[in-house]
Design a protein around this motif. Sequence first.
Motif, PDB file in Angstrom:
ATOM      1  N   MET A   1      24.618  -6.113 -13.801  1.00 21.70           N
ATOM      2  CA  MET A   1      23.324  -5.803 -13.526  1.00 21.70           C
ATOM      3  C   MET A   1      23.137  -6.130 -12.227  1.00 21.70           C
ATOM      4  O   MET A   1      23.488  -7.348 -11.531  1.00 21.70           O
ATOM      5  CB  MET A   1      22.379  -6.731 -14.515  1.00 21.70           C
ATOM      6  N   PRO A   2      22.222  -5.443 -11.393  1.00 18.24           N
ATOM      7  CA  PRO A   2      21.820  -6.043  -9.994  1.00 18.24           C
ATOM      8  C   PRO A   2      21.109  -7.433  -9.968  1.00 18.24           C
ATOM      9  O   PRO A   2      20.302  -7.856 -10.834  1.00 18.24           O
ATOM     10  CB  PRO A   2      20.911  -4.903  -9.413  1.00 18.24           C
ATOM     11  N   LYS A   3      21.264  -8.191  -8.994  1.00 13.07           N
ATOM     12  CA  LYS A   3      20.492  -9.365  -8.799  1.00 13.07           C
ATOM     13  C   LYS A   3      19.821  -9.330  -7.587  1.00 13.07           C
ATOM     14  O   LYS A   3      19.773  -8.758  -6.799  1.00 13.07           O
ATOM     15  CB  LYS A   3      21.410 -10.655  -8.911  1.00 13.07           C
ATOM     16  N   ILE A   4      18.467  -9.927  -7.918  1.00 12.51           N
ATOM     17  CA  ILE A   4      17.243 -10.103  -7.073  1.00 12.51           C
ATOM     18  C   ILE A   4      16.880 -11.656  -6.814  1.00 12.51           C
ATOM     19  O   ILE A   4      16.749 -12.187  -7.842  1.00 12.51           O
ATOM     20  CB  ILE A   4      16.178  -9.175  -7.454  1.00 12.51           C
ATOM     21  N   THR A   5      16.807 -11.985  -5.727  1.00 11.91           N
ATOM     22  CA  THR A   5      16.282 -13.395  -5.310  1.00 11.91           C
ATOM     23  C   THR A   5      15.011 -13.366  -4.827  1.00 11.91           C
ATOM     24  O   THR A   5      14.760 -12.607  -3.811  1.00 11.91           O
ATOM     25  CB  THR A   5      17.220 -14.199  -4.272  1.00 11.91           C
ATOM     26  N   PHE A   6      14.075 -14.054  -5.509  1.00 11.22           N
ATOM     27  CA  PHE A   6      12.638 -14.166  -4.977  1.00 11.22           C
ATOM     28  C   PHE A   6      12.443 -15.555  -4.594  1.00 11.22           C
ATOM     29  O   PHE A   6      13.014 -16.538  -5.172  1.00 11.22           O
ATOM     30  CB  PHE A   6      11.820 -14.076  -6.334  1.00 11.22           C
ATOM     31  N   ILE A   7      12.012 -15.820  -3.362  1.00 11.07           N
ATOM     32  CA  ILE A   7      11.894 -16.938  -2.737  1.00 11.07           C
ATOM     33  C   ILE A   7      10.305 -17.185  -2.569  1.00 11.07           C
ATOM     34  O   ILE A   7       9.639 -16.455  -2.069  1.00 11.07           O
ATOM     35  CB  ILE A   7      12.681 -16.963  -1.472  1.00 11.07           C
ATOM     36  N   GLU A   8       9.656 -18.376  -3.250  1.00  7.24           N
ATOM     37  CA  GLU A   8       8.453 -18.519  -2.918  1.00  7.24           C
ATOM     38  C   GLU A   8       8.085 -19.101  -1.663  1.00  7.24           C
ATOM     39  O   GLU A   8       9.155 -19.745  -1.035  1.00  7.24           O
ATOM     40  CB  GLU A   8       8.013 -19.683  -3.899  1.00  7.24           C
ATOM     41  N   ASP A   9       7.047 -19.282  -1.151  1.00  2.00           N
ATOM     42  CA  ASP A   9       6.812 -19.778   0.274  1.00  2.00           C
ATOM     43  C   ASP A   9       7.197 -21.232   0.328  1.00  2.00           C
ATOM     44  O   ASP A   9       7.621 -21.527   1.556  1.00  2.00           O
ATOM     45  CB  ASP A   9       4.838 -19.460   0.292  1.00  2.00           C
ATOM     46  N   ASP A  10       7.201 -22.072  -0.691  1.00  2.54           N
ATOM     47  CA  ASP A  10       7.876 -23.306  -0.530  1.00  2.54           C
ATOM     48  C   ASP A  10       9.315 -23.358  -0.399  1.00  2.54           C
ATOM     49  O   ASP A  10       9.859 -24.655  -0.485  1.00  2.54           O
ATOM     50  CB  ASP A  10       7.181 -24.193  -1.562  1.00  2.54           C
ATOM     51  N   GLY A  11       9.779 -22.278  -0.405  1.00  2.00           N
ATOM     52  CA  GLY A  11      11.350 -22.191  -0.582  1.00  2.00           C
ATOM     53  C   GLY A  11      12.047 -22.185  -2.064  1.00  2.00           C
ATOM     54  O   GLY A  11      13.105 -22.121  -1.951  1.00  2.00           O
ATOM     55  N   THR A  12      11.396 -22.406  -2.794  1.00  2.00           N
ATOM     56  CA  THR A  12      12.000 -22.218  -4.243  1.00  2.00           C
ATOM     57  C   THR A  12      12.384 -20.783  -4.340  1.00  2.00           C
ATOM     58  O   THR A  12      11.568 -19.911  -4.277  1.00  2.00           O
ATOM     59  CB  THR A  12      10.783 -22.473  -5.316  1.00  2.00           C
ATOM     60  N   GLU A  13      13.726 -20.942  -5.164  1.00  2.00           N
ATOM     61  CA  GLU A  13      14.149 -19.535  -5.537  1.00  2.00           C
ATOM     62  C   GLU A  13      14.337 -19.191  -6.871  1.00  2.00           C
ATOM     63  O   GLU A  13      14.679 -20.101  -7.600  1.00  2.00           O
ATOM     64  CB  GLU A  13      15.782 -19.451  -4.733  1.00  2.00           C
ATOM     65  N   HIS A  14      14.292 -18.035  -7.236  1.00  2.00           N
ATOM     66  CA  HIS A  14      14.442 -17.240  -8.517  1.00  2.00           C
ATOM     67  C   HIS A  14      15.408 -16.367  -8.411  1.00  2.00           C
ATOM     68  O   HIS A  14      15.110 -15.165  -7.919  1.00  2.00           O
ATOM     69  CB  HIS A  14      12.788 -16.917  -9.231  1.00  2.00           C
ATOM     70  N   ALA A  15      16.312 -16.470  -8.859  1.00  2.00           N
ATOM     71  CA  ALA A  15      17.413 -15.436  -8.846  1.00  2.00           C
ATOM     72  C   ALA A  15      17.574 -14.845 -10.280  1.00  2.00           C
ATOM     73  O   ALA A  15      17.646 -15.349 -11.367  1.00  2.00           O
ATOM     74  CB  ALA A  15      18.989 -15.908  -8.460  1.00  2.00           C
ATOM     75  N   VAL A  16      17.427 -13.586 -10.410  1.00  2.00           N
ATOM     76  CA  VAL A  16      17.040 -12.857 -11.663  1.00  2.00           C
ATOM     77  C   VAL A  16      17.981 -11.790 -11.714  1.00  2.00           C
ATOM     78  O   VAL A  16      18.214 -11.123 -10.781  1.00  2.00           O
ATOM     79  CB  VAL A  16      15.736 -12.403 -11.745  1.00  2.00           C
ATOM     80  N   GLU A  17      18.263 -11.319 -13.005  1.00  2.00           N
ATOM     81  CA  GLU A  17      19.312 -10.130 -13.034  1.00  2.00           C
ATOM     82  C   GLU A  17      18.063  -8.931 -13.414  1.00  2.00           C
ATOM     83  O   GLU A  17      17.179  -9.216 -14.144  1.00  2.00           O
ATOM     84  CB  GLU A  17      20.201 -10.161 -14.307  1.00  2.00           C
ATOM     85  N   ALA A  18      18.287  -7.780 -12.927  1.00  2.00           N
ATOM     86  CA  ALA A  18      17.454  -6.597 -13.189  1.00  2.00           C
ATOM     87  C   ALA A  18      18.120  -5.680 -13.598  1.00  2.00           C
ATOM     88  O   ALA A  18      19.273  -5.090 -13.225  1.00  2.00           O
ATOM     89  CB  ALA A  18      16.601  -6.373 -11.637  1.00  2.00           C
TER      90      ALA A  18
END
Length: 108
Positions: A1-18
Amino acid sequence: MPKITFIEDDGTEHAVEAGADESVMQAAMDNLVPGIVAECGGYANCATCHVYVDPEWADKLPAPEEAEEVMIEAAFDVRPTSRLSCQVQVTEDTDGLIVQLPASQTGA
């Protein structure tokens, strides 16, 4: 599954499988990523799924269609790599995609 990393403005990262063939917005919603509201449900009518595509990825994605471009103009703090995540499709080629969430959507 492809992975996407979402980065909040404060630098918090959320790596998810899509899942392939879903939108980046849907991947965020399925994984409870904060900052993707998606009020219109993915129809490019609200800009509450606005993201900044990492510059290294900007030219690798298909160009936005006219409806997306018009709606992006209504978003806050538009940048050259602004996209509506509901209009970016997940494919095997988007594995590793990085997007940043605008401060206006993450409460920063």
